[in-house]
Design a protein around this motif. Structure first.
Motif, mmCIF file in Angstrom:
data_model
loop_
_atom_site.group_PDB
_atom_site.id
_atom_site.type_symbol
_atom_site.label_atom_id
_atom_site.label_comp_id
_atom_site.label_asym_id
_atom_site.label_seq_id
_atom_site.Cartn_x
_atom_site.Cartn_y
_atom_site.Cartn_z
ATOM 1 N N UNK A 1 -50.251 72.204 -11.507
ATOM 2 C CA UNK A 1 -50.298 73.567 -10.977
ATOM 3 C C UNK A 1 -50.110 73.629 -9.464
ATOM 4 N N UNK A 2 -49.684 72.526 -8.856
ATOM 5 C CA UNK A 2 -49.558 72.499 -7.399
ATOM 6 C C UNK A 2 -48.516 73.459 -6.864
ATOM 7 N N UNK A 3 -47.575 73.880 -7.700
ATOM 8 C CA UNK A 3 -46.553 74.812 -7.244
ATOM 9 C C UNK A 3 -46.967 76.268 -7.294
ATOM 10 N N UNK A 4 -48.162 76.555 -7.776
ATOM 11 C CA UNK A 4 -48.608 77.944 -7.908
ATOM 12 C C UNK A 4 -49.163 78.470 -6.580
ATOM 13 N N UNK A 5 -49.028 79.771 -6.329
ATOM 14 C CA UNK A 5 -49.486 80.358 -5.055
ATOM 15 C C UNK A 5 -50.987 80.619 -5.049
ATOM 16 N N UNK A 6 -51.754 79.540 -5.072
ATOM 17 C CA UNK A 6 -53.204 79.665 -5.181
ATOM 18 C C UNK A 6 -53.936 78.914 -4.075
ATOM 19 N N UNK A 7 -53.297 78.766 -2.930
ATOM 20 C CA UNK A 7 -53.918 77.984 -1.860
ATOM 21 C C UNK A 7 -54.323 78.814 -0.645
ATOM 22 N N UNK A 8 -54.305 80.142 -0.781
ATOM 23 C CA UNK A 8 -54.607 80.989 0.362
ATOM 24 C C UNK A 8 -56.111 81.152 0.565
ATOM 25 N N UNK A 9 -56.512 81.358 1.818
ATOM 26 C CA UNK A 9 -57.880 81.712 2.185
ATOM 27 C C UNK A 9 -57.786 83.027 2.942
ATOM 28 N N UNK A 10 -58.384 84.077 2.395
ATOM 29 C CA UNK A 10 -58.214 85.401 2.984
ATOM 30 C C UNK A 10 -59.472 86.243 2.828
ATOM 31 N N UNK A 11 -59.555 87.273 3.682
ATOM 32 C CA UNK A 11 -60.701 88.171 3.633
ATOM 33 C C UNK A 11 -60.676 88.980 2.342
ATOM 34 N N UNK A 12 -61.856 89.185 1.765
ATOM 35 C CA UNK A 12 -61.971 90.011 0.568
ATOM 36 C C UNK A 12 -61.975 91.479 0.969
ATOM 37 N N UNK A 13 -61.422 92.371 0.135
ATOM 38 C CA UNK A 13 -61.337 93.794 0.471
ATOM 39 C C UNK A 13 -62.681 94.419 0.848
ATOM 40 N N UNK A 14 -63.753 94.061 0.149
ATOM 41 C CA UNK A 14 -65.059 94.638 0.440
ATOM 42 C C UNK A 14 -65.918 93.788 1.356
ATOM 43 N N UNK A 15 -65.304 92.836 2.031
ATOM 44 C CA UNK A 15 -66.053 91.893 2.844
ATOM 45 C C UNK A 15 -66.210 90.576 2.115
ATOM 46 N N UNK A 16 -66.466 89.540 2.848
ATOM 47 C CA UNK A 16 -66.546 88.215 2.238
ATOM 48 C C UNK A 16 -65.227 87.489 2.361
#
Length: 334
Positions: free
Chosen positions: A57-72
């Protein structure tokens, strides 16, 4: 050499569909997802894991770190441990997670290991990893060699007559204290699982370690926003300073106002069959004065149900001191 098929899906949906080609209903089924491979590949070499198909699954776009819409914060399943540990938001708002990740493994492994892979990290019990010995986790119904064998590193909380293997993760102790939520995608759709509901104690089925079913793909982990003034710390006690699993560890999150503890979360590692949340310690801490006597009382409560084996009774007192020290460090910076 055990032969297996290999596939590299281009989308999350394709990966999920590949994951349900399993012919069994067991958690560790014929089809396995692979990312960093820092645990799975080792277990395949040891003949402990014998998947018939690997889904890369290394080719999947699942490596982002981002702010959650409601905080967090939302951490992608494929975010590497090193990337998470050094992320500015993690270091600023969730230092307990950064400290936990940096205390684990080695730089090389942290550069490869992923968030989801760490969530599913399996025990380092020597009997689980050696197919010459009986292990109910590896082969249900064969027995637990650790109970009467070498058990210095084994669990003292959450054990059963069928398994005393400890959970080896540092990351997941911090995530437990942070009350993280795990997002999963399956053929039935998407769902969110609080980390407190994710892991299963061994009971009579130690081979089943989480609530995941065949085809379930972890896509992300969400950290909730913390109150202003929250302090946190991860303390790991081990035989050597690097590249070693915990004998005892503690992840603490605490809010102190006017010398009184308004909120506390305590999770323990190296001691439980799962990342261990100590509600008992939290109950003792709530509303009390932040001082050594309170911390020791909380530590006593956390270990009151400990059931050490023949070689790991020392963990009881070690764990208590670990909790007291972690709370002390956290409140010194409050």
């Amino acid at each position: 050499m055990q032969t297996f098929e290999y596939s590299r899906p281009a989308t999350i949906d394709q990966a999920v569909q590949a994951g349900v080609r399993s012919t069994t209903a067991q958690q560790y089924a014929d089809v396995r997802f692979v990312a960093g491979g820092t645990t799975l590949v080792d277990l395949m070499k040891l003949d402990v894991e014998r998947p018939k198909q690997l889904v890369d699954i290394n080719g999947l776009p699942l490596d982002q770190i981002q702010s959650a819409p409601g905080g967090g914060l939302i951490i992608g399943a494929l975010a590497r441990n090193a990337t998470v540990a050094h992320h500015p938001t993690v270091q600023r708002d969730y230092p307990v997670l950064s400290e936990a990740l940096l205390s684990g493994a080695s730089p090389q492994l942290r550069n490869m290991a992923t968030t989801a892979g760490n969530l599913l990290q399996r025990t380092r019990c020597v009997y689980f990893r050696d197919t010459a010995h009986a292990c109910n986790k590896r082969e249900p119904g064969t027995g637990c060699s650790a109970i009467g064998g070498h058990n210095r590193m084994m669990a003292i909380l959450g054990t059963s007559k069928d398994c005393i293997a400890s959970n080896p993760s540092d990351q997941n102790v911090a995530l437990t204290a942070l009350e993280a939520t795990i997002q999963v995608q399956s053929p039935k759709g998407k769902r969110s699982i609080p980390i407190g509901d994710f892991y299963l104690k061994p009971g009579t089925t130690p081979n089943r370690e989480t609530v995941l079913e065949p085809g379930d793909l972890i896509v992300s982990v969400t950290l909730p926003p913390l109150e202003p003034g929250t302090r946190s710390h991860y303390l790991k006690l081990r035989d050597r300073a690097a590249y070693e699993f915990a004998l005892s560890s503690a992840a603490v999150i605490i809010n102190v106002r006017g010398g009184k503890i308004e909120r506390a979360r305590v999770a323990l590692g190296g001691l439980g069959t799962v990342p261990w949340r100590s509600h008992e310690a939290e109950h003792v801490l709530h509303g009390e004065t932040a001082n050594p006597a309170t911390f020791r009382k909380a530590a006593e409560a956390a270990l009151k149900d400990a059931q050490p084996a023949s070689e790991n009774g020392f963990k009881v007192e070690l764990a208590k001191r670990c909790i007291v020290r972690a709370l002390t460090v956290s409140t010194q910076t409050a």
